[in-house]
Design a protein around this motif. Structure first.
Motif, PDB file in Angstrom:
ATOM      1  N   GLU A   1       0.826  -1.205   0.000  1.00  0.00           N
ATOM      2  CA  GLU A   1       0.000   0.000   0.000  1.00  0.00           C
ATOM      3  C   GLU A   1       0.858   1.252   0.000  1.00  0.00           C
ATOM      4  O   GLU A   1       0.578   2.214  -0.731  1.00  0.00           O
ATOM      5  CB  GLU A   1      -0.931  -0.011   1.219  1.00  0.00           C
ATOM      6  CG  GLU A   1      -1.842   1.202   1.285  1.00  0.00           C
ATOM      7  CD  GLU A   1      -2.857   1.104   2.406  1.00  0.00           C
ATOM      8  OE1 GLU A   1      -3.031   2.101   3.122  1.00  0.00           O
ATOM      9  OE2 GLU A   1      -3.465   0.028   2.557  1.00  0.00           O
ATOM     10  N   LYS A   2       1.912   1.246   0.807  1.00  0.00           N
ATOM     11  CA  LYS A   2       2.817   2.393   0.864  1.00  0.00           C
ATOM     12  C   LYS A   2       3.479   2.623  -0.483  1.00  0.00           C
ATOM     13  O   LYS A   2       3.623   3.767  -0.940  1.00  0.00           O
ATOM     14  CB  LYS A   2       3.875   2.167   1.943  1.00  0.00           C
ATOM     15  CG  LYS A   2       4.836   3.334   2.112  1.00  0.00           C
ATOM     16  CD  LYS A   2       5.844   3.035   3.224  1.00  0.00           C
ATOM     17  CE  LYS A   2       6.815   4.202   3.379  1.00  0.00           C
ATOM     18  NZ  LYS A   2       7.834   3.928   4.437  1.00  0.00           N
ATOM     19  N   GLN A   3       3.875   1.541  -1.143  1.00  0.00           N
ATOM     20  CA  GLN A   3       4.515   1.641  -2.453  1.00  0.00           C
ATOM     21  C   GLN A   3       3.570   2.252  -3.481  1.00  0.00           C
ATOM     22  O   GLN A   3       3.971   3.108  -4.286  1.00  0.00           O
ATOM     23  CB  GLN A   3       4.966   0.255  -2.923  1.00  0.00           C
ATOM     24  CG  GLN A   3       5.691   0.274  -4.265  1.00  0.00           C
ATOM     25  CD  GLN A   3       5.950  -1.116  -4.813  1.00  0.00           C
ATOM     26  OE1 GLN A   3       5.516  -2.126  -4.231  1.00  0.00           O
ATOM     27  NE2 GLN A   3       6.649  -1.208  -5.927  1.00  0.00           N
ATOM     28  N   ILE A   4       2.321   1.821  -3.457  1.00  0.00           N
ATOM     29  CA  ILE A   4       1.320   2.349  -4.397  1.00  0.00           C
ATOM     30  C   ILE A   4       1.113   3.839  -4.176  1.00  0.00           C
ATOM     31  O   ILE A   4       1.123   4.639  -5.125  1.00  0.00           O
ATOM     32  CB  ILE A   4      -0.012   1.588  -4.248  1.00  0.00           C
ATOM     33  CG1 ILE A   4       0.139   0.144  -4.728  1.00  0.00           C
ATOM     34  CG2 ILE A   4      -1.123   2.291  -5.023  1.00  0.00           C
ATOM     35  CD1 ILE A   4      -1.065  -0.735  -4.450  1.00  0.00           C
ATOM     36  N   LEU A   5       0.930   4.234  -2.927  1.00  0.00           N
ATOM     37  CA  LEU A   5       0.675   5.638  -2.614  1.00  0.00           C
ATOM     38  C   LEU A   5       1.869   6.512  -2.993  1.00  0.00           C
ATOM     39  O   LEU A   5       1.698   7.612  -3.544  1.00  0.00           O
ATOM     40  CB  LEU A   5       0.346   5.788  -1.129  1.00  0.00           C
ATOM     41  CG  LEU A   5      -0.974   5.153  -0.668  1.00  0.00           C
ATOM     42  CD1 LEU A   5      -1.114   5.266   0.846  1.00  0.00           C
ATOM     43  CD2 LEU A   5      -2.165   5.801  -1.358  1.00  0.00           C
ATOM     44  N   GLU A   6       3.061   6.047  -2.706  1.00  0.00           N
ATOM     45  CA  GLU A   6       4.260   6.823  -3.034  1.00  0.00           C
ATOM     46  C   GLU A   6       4.434   6.955  -4.541  1.00  0.00           C
ATOM     47  O   GLU A   6       4.810   8.020  -5.041  1.00  0.00           O
ATOM     48  CB  GLU A   6       5.498   6.162  -2.413  1.00  0.00           C
ATOM     49  CG  GLU A   6       5.561   6.303  -0.900  1.00  0.00           C
ATOM     50  CD  GLU A   6       6.779   5.616  -0.300  1.00  0.00           C
ATOM     51  OE1 GLU A   6       7.448   4.854  -1.042  1.00  0.00           O
ATOM     52  OE2 GLU A   6       7.057   5.842   0.890  1.00  0.00           O
ATOM     53  N   HIS A   7       4.174   5.879  -5.272  1.00  0.00           N
ATOM     54  CA  HIS A   7       4.298   5.909  -6.733  1.00  0.00           C
ATOM     55  C   HIS A   7       3.329   6.922  -7.340  1.00  0.00           C
ATOM     56  O   HIS A   7       3.712   7.716  -8.212  1.00  0.00           O
ATOM     57  CB  HIS A   7       4.032   4.524  -7.311  1.00  0.00           C
ATOM     58  CG  HIS A   7       3.947   4.507  -8.807  1.00  0.00           C
ATOM     59  ND1 HIS A   7       5.042   4.678  -9.622  1.00  0.00           N
ATOM     60  CD2 HIS A   7       2.864   4.354  -9.639  1.00  0.00           C
ATOM     61  CE1 HIS A   7       4.660   4.629 -10.889  1.00  0.00           C
ATOM     62  NE2 HIS A   7       3.352   4.433 -10.930  1.00  0.00           N
ATOM     63  N   CYS A   8       2.077   6.900  -6.888  1.00  0.00           N
ATOM     64  CA  CYS A   8       1.070   7.814  -7.440  1.00  0.00           C
ATOM     65  C   CYS A   8       1.352   9.263  -7.027  1.00  0.00           C
ATOM     66  O   CYS A   8       1.154  10.192  -7.821  1.00  0.00           O
ATOM     67  CB  CYS A   8      -0.321   7.389  -6.981  1.00  0.00           C
ATOM     68  SG  CYS A   8      -0.861   5.812  -7.679  1.00  0.00           S
ATOM     69  N   LYS A   9       1.827   9.450  -5.816  1.00  0.00           N
ATOM     70  CA  LYS A   9       2.082  10.791  -5.306  1.00  0.00           C
ATOM     71  C   LYS A   9       3.190  11.496  -6.079  1.00  0.00           C
ATOM     72  O   LYS A   9       3.116  12.694  -6.357  1.00  0.00           O
ATOM     73  CB  LYS A   9       2.435  10.734  -3.823  1.00  0.00           C
ATOM     74  CG  LYS A   9       2.530  12.102  -3.151  1.00  0.00           C
ATOM     75  CD  LYS A   9       2.730  11.954  -1.648  1.00  0.00           C
ATOM     76  CE  LYS A   9       2.729  13.324  -0.974  1.00  0.00           C
ATOM     77  NZ  LYS A   9       2.878  13.200   0.498  1.00  0.00           N
TER      78      LYS A   9
END
Length: 229
Positions: A2-10
């Motif tokens: 989840e952290k990886q997804i959020l960081e990638h999109c951000k």
């Protein structure tokens, strides 16, 4: 993950970004859309094992757009929308309009359950038995109470209408707006119909989910629009 997804999109700011989830891992994919602010397109040769599609809505909302819904149906996969630093997960359910009736699998109850799942509220799946016995036992009202609905007097978009051909409530419809409802009647296709005199006359009660917010009805409207794409 989840952290990886959020960081990638951000890190992509106002451009849509995303990827796929496969074997429990998130794989970022390049957005090859011409308009990256409003669309997410990617190239993928091997779909085997893909579990979910992920992309962000930086300038929109957390719901699947009409095109998202159309493409989700084509993939048959869960889609996840990243919005406001949160991940919103949407299992793939059939389009709300045009379903064939099969009690316990595709009826007024499953239509309501799937409509609310698109709005981000998980009602689960109700267990059914015989249609007439279930009606006589009043399972519709019992079920609504169990999954977080409370009876109200004044109707608004997103409310569930219980109708009755006799005394006991035996049918569900979703109040879409002041003029239409969405329902799935016995031996008919699910459809959007006018909120007319017959429905008003047969209304047994009106129910509102405790977690419903007015903006959530947009998810249903997007699905209905997807039927026309």
């Amino acid at each position: 993950m989840e952290k990886q997804i959020l960081e990638h999109c951000k890190k992509h700011g106002n451009e849509e970004a995303g990827g796929i989830i496969k074997a429990g891992f998130f794989t970022p994919l390049e957005n090859v859309a011409t308009d990256k602010k409003d669309f997410f397109e990617f190239e993928l040769d091997d779909w085997k094992g893909v579990e979910a599609i992920v992309h962000s809505h930086p300038d929109s909302n957390q719901f699947l757009s009409p095109m998202d819904r159309k493409m989700q149906i084509n993939t048959g996969l869960e889609w996840q929308i990243v919005h406001d630093d949160k991940i919103h997960k949407y299992p793939c359910v059939p389009l709300l309009r045009g379903r064939e009736f099969e009690y316990g699998k595709s009826d007024c109850g499953t239509l309501i359950e799937d409509a609310f799942s698109l709005m981000g509220i998980n009602l689960g799946r109700a267990r059914r038995g015989d249609m007439q016995k279930d009606a006589d036992a009043g399972i519709i009202i019992k079920r609504l109470k169990k999954v977080g609905f409370k009876q109200v007097k004044e109707i608004q978009s997103g409310d569930v209408i219980v109708t009755s051909s006799q005394e006991e409530g035996n049918h569900l419809a979703l109040f879409v707006d002041d003029t239409t409802v969405l329902h799935h009647a016995f031996n008919q296709l699910s459809r959007r119909i006018p909120y007319n005199y017959i429905i008003r006359k047969r209304t047994h009660s009106i129910w509102r989910h405790k977690n419903f917010k007015p903006e959530m009805i947009q998810a249903v409207l997007n699905d209905l629009e997807a039927s026309n794409l």
